[in-house]
Scaffold this motif. Sequence first.
Motif, mmCIF file in Angstrom:
data_model
loop_
_atom_site.group_PDB
_atom_site.id
_atom_site.type_symbol
_atom_site.label_atom_id
_atom_site.label_comp_id
_atom_site.label_asym_id
_atom_site.label_seq_id
_atom_site.Cartn_x
_atom_site.Cartn_y
_atom_site.Cartn_z
ATOM 1 N N ALA A 22 19.653 -20.986 -24.582
ATOM 2 C CA ALA A 22 18.628 -20.267 -25.335
ATOM 3 C C ALA A 22 18.458 -20.856 -26.729
ATOM 4 O O ALA A 22 17.330 -21.046 -27.201
ATOM 5 C CB ALA A 22 18.967 -18.782 -25.426
ATOM 6 N N MET A 23 19.555 -21.166 -27.388
ATOM 7 C CA MET A 23 19.465 -21.741 -28.729
ATOM 8 C C MET A 23 18.813 -23.124 -28.677
ATOM 9 O O MET A 23 18.006 -23.475 -29.542
ATOM 10 C CB MET A 23 20.849 -21.817 -29.377
ATOM 11 C CG MET A 23 20.823 -22.217 -30.827
ATOM 12 S SD MET A 23 19.882 -21.123 -31.936
ATOM 13 C CE MET A 23 20.953 -19.704 -32.018
ATOM 14 N N LEU A 24 19.124 -23.906 -27.653
ATOM 15 C CA LEU A 24 18.489 -25.218 -27.497
ATOM 16 C C LEU A 24 16.995 -25.073 -27.217
ATOM 17 O O LEU A 24 16.184 -25.861 -27.717
ATOM 18 C CB LEU A 24 19.163 -26.010 -26.380
ATOM 19 C CG LEU A 24 20.531 -26.579 -26.733
ATOM 20 C CD1 LEU A 24 21.231 -27.074 -25.481
ATOM 21 C CD2 LEU A 24 20.409 -27.694 -27.759
ATOM 22 N N ARG A 57 18.048 -9.810 -24.350
ATOM 23 C CA ARG A 57 19.397 -9.497 -24.859
ATOM 24 C C ARG A 57 19.949 -10.640 -25.708
ATOM 25 O O ARG A 57 20.544 -10.408 -26.771
ATOM 26 C CB ARG A 57 20.350 -9.234 -23.706
ATOM 27 C CG ARG A 57 20.349 -7.796 -23.273
ATOM 28 C CD ARG A 57 21.388 -7.590 -22.200
ATOM 29 N NE ARG A 57 20.556 -7.361 -21.101
ATOM 30 C CZ ARG A 57 20.758 -7.361 -19.800
ATOM 31 N NH1 ARG A 57 21.786 -7.569 -19.349
ATOM 32 N NH2 ARG A 57 19.930 -7.134 -18.902
ATOM 33 N N ILE A 58 19.774 -11.847 -25.230
ATOM 34 C CA ILE A 58 20.294 -13.008 -25.952
ATOM 35 C C ILE A 58 19.598 -13.153 -27.309
ATOM 36 O O ILE A 58 20.260 -13.346 -28.336
ATOM 37 C CB ILE A 58 20.128 -14.292 -25.103
ATOM 38 C CG1 ILE A 58 21.043 -14.241 -23.880
ATOM 39 C CG2 ILE A 58 20.412 -15.534 -25.943
ATOM 40 C CD1 ILE A 58 20.762 -15.317 -22.840
ATOM 41 N N ILE A 59 18.277 -13.038 -27.318
ATOM 42 C CA ILE A 59 17.525 -13.181 -28.570
ATOM 43 C C ILE A 59 17.894 -12.074 -29.555
ATOM 44 O O ILE A 59 18.103 -12.329 -30.747
ATOM 45 C CB ILE A 59 16.005 -13.200 -28.300
ATOM 46 C CG1 ILE A 59 15.625 -14.394 -27.433
ATOM 47 C CG2 ILE A 59 15.220 -13.186 -29.607
ATOM 48 C CD1 ILE A 59 15.997 -15.750 -27.983
ATOM 49 N N HIS A 60 18.025 -10.852 -29.079
ATOM 50 C CA HIS A 60 18.434 -9.745 -29.966
ATOM 51 C C HIS A 60 19.838 -10.001 -30.525
ATOM 52 O O HIS A 60 20.109 -9.689 -31.689
ATOM 53 C CB HIS A 60 18.376 -8.407 -29.238
ATOM 54 C CG HIS A 60 16.984 -7.892 -29.073
ATOM 55 N ND1 HIS A 60 16.256 -7.338 -30.098
ATOM 56 C CD2 HIS A 60 16.172 -7.871 -27.993
ATOM 57 C CE1 HIS A 60 15.066 -6.984 -29.663
ATOM 58 N NE2 HIS A 60 14.986 -7.306 -28.383
ATOM 59 N N LYS A 61 20.709 -10.555 -29.732
ATOM 60 C CA LYS A 61 22.055 -10.882 -30.205
ATOM 61 C C LYS A 61 21.991 -11.932 -31.308
ATOM 62 O O LYS A 61 22.706 -11.835 -32.304
ATOM 63 C CB LYS A 61 22.903 -11.385 -29.033
ATOM 64 C CG LYS A 61 24.333 -11.673 -29.389
ATOM 65 C CD LYS A 61 25.134 -12.061 -28.161
ATOM 66 C CE LYS A 61 26.578 -12.324 -28.514
ATOM 67 N NZ LYS A 61 27.378 -12.686 -27.330
ATOM 68 N N PHE A 62 21.122 -12.932 -31.140
ATOM 69 C CA PHE A 62 20.958 -13.954 -32.182
ATOM 70 C C PHE A 62 20.467 -13.335 -33.490
ATOM 71 O O PHE A 62 20.915 -13.732 -34.567
ATOM 72 C CB PHE A 62 19.978 -15.038 -31.737
ATOM 73 C CG PHE A 62 20.485 -15.953 -30.647
ATOM 74 C CD1 PHE A 62 21.825 -16.008 -30.295
ATOM 75 C CD2 PHE A 62 19.602 -16.782 -29.976
ATOM 76 C CE1 PHE A 62 22.271 -16.862 -29.290
ATOM 77 C CE2 PHE A 62 20.035 -17.646 -28.982
ATOM 78 C CZ PHE A 62 21.371 -17.686 -28.638
ATOM 79 N N VAL A 63 19.564 -12.367 -33.391
ATOM 80 C CA VAL A 63 19.066 -11.689 -34.596
ATOM 81 C C VAL A 63 20.210 -10.913 -35.254
ATOM 82 O O VAL A 63 20.417 -11.006 -36.468
ATOM 83 C CB VAL A 63 17.875 -10.758 -34.259
ATOM 84 C CG1 VAL A 63 17.504 -9.892 -35.457
ATOM 85 C CG2 VAL A 63 16.679 -11.577 -33.784
ATOM 86 N N LEU A 68 18.879 -15.916 -36.067
ATOM 87 C CA LEU A 68 17.424 -15.801 -36.050
ATOM 88 C C LEU A 68 16.989 -14.722 -37.027
ATOM 89 O O LEU A 68 17.614 -13.667 -37.101
ATOM 90 C CB LEU A 68 16.927 -15.379 -34.665
ATOM 91 C CG LEU A 68 16.662 -16.419 -33.615
ATOM 92 C CD1 LEU A 68 16.209 -15.741 -32.327
ATOM 93 C CD2 LEU A 68 15.658 -17.429 -34.057
ATOM 94 N N ASP A 69 15.928 -15.007 -37.752
ATOM 95 C CA ASP A 69 15.315 -14.009 -38.622
ATOM 96 C C ASP A 69 13.916 -13.724 -38.091
ATOM 97 O O ASP A 69 13.193 -14.649 -37.717
ATOM 98 C CB ASP A 69 15.192 -14.538 -40.056
ATOM 99 C CG ASP A 69 16.541 -14.838 -40.673
ATOM 100 O OD1 ASP A 69 17.457 -14.009 -40.528
ATOM 101 O OD2 ASP A 69 16.684 -15.908 -41.299
ATOM 102 N N VAL A 70 13.538 -12.451 -38.052
ATOM 103 C CA VAL A 70 12.179 -12.083 -37.682
ATOM 104 C C VAL A 70 11.340 -12.181 -38.946
ATOM 105 O O VAL A 70 11.607 -11.499 -39.927
ATOM 106 C CB VAL A 70 12.116 -10.658 -37.096
ATOM 107 C CG1 VAL A 70 10.690 -10.282 -36.742
ATOM 108 C CG2 VAL A 70 13.016 -10.531 -35.877
#
Length: 95
Positions: A22-24, A57-63, A68-70
């Motif tokens: 996901a990060m890649l 779920r993965i993206i929310h975890k990164f935030v 990650l910043d919104v």
Amino acid sequence: MSIRVMTLVWDCFPASGSELLAMLALADWCDDNGGSLYPSMRAVGEKIRVSEKQARRIIHKFVEQGYLDVVGNATGGAPGSTKQFRLNLQKLAEI
């Protein structure tokens, strides 16, 4: 596509598996500054071969972790629009 950011992810990101993919994928979509990033959860899921729900779920975890910043459209906005993110390159480089 940012080769610079993808290299930073390969060199510094501590996770593996779906989180690394996901990060890649995010690095592949962003510019060299980590911006211009507005993927849909469906697109993330398709690119890393997981369900849309798992991608979310993965993206929310990164935030939550600060990777990650919104930066735009935080509530999702109009139907069909997506949140705009920025990868926190400083956090990646500090690891």
